[in-house]
Design a protein around this motif. Structure first.
Motif, short mmCIF file in Angstrom:
data_model
loop_
_atom_site.label_atom_id
_atom_site.label_comp_id
_atom_site.label_asym_id
_atom_site.label_seq_id
_atom_site.Cartn_x
_atom_site.Cartn_y
_atom_site.Cartn_z
N TYR A 29 0.94 -1.21 0.08
CA TYR A 29 -0.07 -0.01 0.10
C TYR A 29 0.88 1.28 0.06
O TYR A 29 1.44 1.55 -1.27
CB TYR A 29 -1.04 0.04 1.17
N ASP A 30 0.98 1.97 1.13
CA ASP A 30 1.90 2.98 1.25
C ASP A 30 2.62 2.83 2.46
O ASP A 30 2.59 2.01 3.46
CB ASP A 30 1.02 4.39 1.35
N GLY A 31 3.83 3.33 2.42
CA GLY A 31 4.87 3.27 3.76
C GLY A 31 5.30 1.91 3.66
O GLY A 31 5.62 0.93 2.73
N TYR A 32 5.05 1.30 4.81
CA TYR A 32 5.38 -0.24 5.24
C TYR A 32 4.19 -0.86 5.24
O TYR A 32 4.35 -1.99 5.85
CB TYR A 32 6.35 -0.11 6.61
N ARG A 33 2.96 -0.54 5.06
CA ARG A 33 1.79 -1.12 4.92
C ARG A 33 1.61 -2.04 3.81
O ARG A 33 1.74 -1.77 2.94
CB ARG A 33 0.72 -0.11 5.13
N PHE A 34 1.47 -3.37 4.00
CA PHE A 34 1.20 -4.36 3.18
C PHE A 34 -0.09 -5.06 3.38
O PHE A 34 -0.53 -5.44 4.56
CB PHE A 34 2.38 -5.33 3.20
N LEU A 35 -0.51 -5.69 2.43
CA LEU A 35 -1.73 -6.78 2.54
C LEU A 35 -1.11 -8.10 2.26
O LEU A 35 -0.45 -8.24 1.15
CB LEU A 35 -2.79 -6.34 1.56
N LEU A 36 -1.23 -8.85 3.00
CA LEU A 36 -0.60 -10.44 3.05
C LEU A 36 -1.27 -11.47 2.97
O LEU A 36 -2.50 -11.56 3.67
CB LEU A 36 0.38 -10.59 4.20
N THR A 37 -1.37 -12.24 2.04
CA THR A 37 -2.06 -13.64 1.79
C THR A 37 -1.17 -15.08 2.22
O THR A 37 -0.22 -14.81 1.24
CB THR A 37 -2.82 -13.60 0.42
N PHE A 38 -1.56 -15.76 3.11
CA PHE A 38 -0.87 -16.64 3.45
C PHE A 38 -1.11 -17.99 2.72
O PHE A 38 -2.59 -17.88 2.22
CB PHE A 38 -0.62 -17.06 4.71
N GLU A 39 -0.73 -19.17 2.64
CA GLU A 39 -1.25 -20.40 2.08
C GLU A 39 -2.47 -21.12 2.78
O GLU A 39 -3.14 -21.65 1.89
CB GLU A 39 0.13 -21.63 1.86
N ASN A 40 -2.67 -20.73 3.92
CA ASN A 40 -4.01 -21.15 4.56
C ASN A 40 -5.07 -20.41 4.31
O ASN A 40 -6.18 -20.58 4.81
CB ASN A 40 -3.50 -21.22 5.97
N GLY A 41 -5.00 -19.28 3.29
CA GLY A 41 -6.06 -18.34 2.88
C GLY A 41 -6.49 -17.19 3.92
O GLY A 41 -6.85 -16.31 3.49
N GLU A 42 -5.55 -17.11 5.03
CA GLU A 42 -5.56 -15.94 5.94
C GLU A 42 -5.19 -14.69 5.14
O GLU A 42 -4.18 -14.86 4.41
CB GLU A 42 -4.98 -16.10 6.96
N VAL A 43 -5.77 -13.53 5.04
CA VAL A 43 -5.21 -12.33 4.53
C VAL A 43 -5.08 -11.38 5.87
O VAL A 43 -5.98 -11.14 6.62
CB VAL A 43 -6.24 -11.60 3.60
N LYS A 44 -4.24 -10.80 5.60
CA LYS A 44 -3.75 -9.65 7.00
C LYS A 44 -3.39 -8.46 6.27
O LYS A 44 -2.33 -8.54 5.34
CB LYS A 44 -2.75 -10.34 7.90
N GLU A 45 -3.73 -7.39 6.92
CA GLU A 45 -3.02 -6.02 6.66
C GLU A 45 -2.05 -5.70 7.71
O GLU A 45 -2.49 -5.81 8.90
CB GLU A 45 -4.12 -5.18 6.33
N ALA A 46 -0.89 -5.46 7.42
CA ALA A 46 0.14 -5.20 8.60
C ALA A 46 1.07 -3.89 8.30
O ALA A 46 1.28 -3.75 6.93
CB ALA A 46 0.82 -6.20 8.76
N ASP A 47 1.52 -3.12 9.10
CA ASP A 47 2.46 -2.19 8.96
C ASP A 47 3.77 -2.84 9.55
O ASP A 47 4.06 -3.31 10.73
CB ASP A 47 2.23 -0.89 10.15
N LEU A 48 4.58 -2.96 8.70
CA LEU A 48 5.91 -3.82 8.87
C LEU A 48 7.29 -2.94 9.21
O LEU A 48 8.26 -3.35 9.17
CB LEU A 48 6.30 -4.84 7.49
N ALA A 49 6.88 -1.72 9.50
CA ALA A 49 8.12 -0.80 9.93
C ALA A 49 8.84 -1.43 11.20
O ALA A 49 10.13 -1.31 10.94
CB ALA A 49 7.43 0.63 10.17
N ASP A 50 8.05 -1.91 12.02
CA ASP A 50 8.79 -2.44 13.26
C ASP A 50 9.71 -3.69 12.97
O ASP A 50 10.80 -3.97 13.40
CB ASP A 50 8.12 -2.86 14.48
#
Length: 80
Positions: A9-30
């Motif tokens: 997205y912007d900055g360190y924000r990502f939308l992540l999809t894992f092989e189990n189907g879970e979708v998470k939005e996270a700020d990966l800055a830390d």
């Protein structure tokens, strides 16, 4: 638990999809901020064999299990 897809997205924000189907939005800055500068975020890719999130041609990578634990902790937002 491999990473299957991501959107930056912007900055360190990502939308992540894992092989189990879970979708998470996270700020990966830390998690990656000390290793990947903001101008290096556009180098993100998924290693096809290991399923890890890589930056800078593989010089920086986050193991999928580490990434999953991070985003299922306090640094994520549920996505429907």
């Amino acid at each position: 638990m491999k990473l299957k897809h991501f959107e930056h997205y912007d900055g360190y924000r990502f939308l992540l999809t894992f092989e189990n189907g879970e979708v998470k939005e996270a700020d990966l800055a830390d998690l990656i901020g000390h290793h990947v500068p903001p101008d290096g975020l556009n180098t993100a890719r998924i290693d096809p064999e290991w399923g890890c999130l890589e930056f800078n041609g593989g010089k920086v990578d986050v193991e999928p299990k580490t990434l999953y634990r991070y985003v299922t902790g306090s640094h994520y937002k549920e996505v429907a």
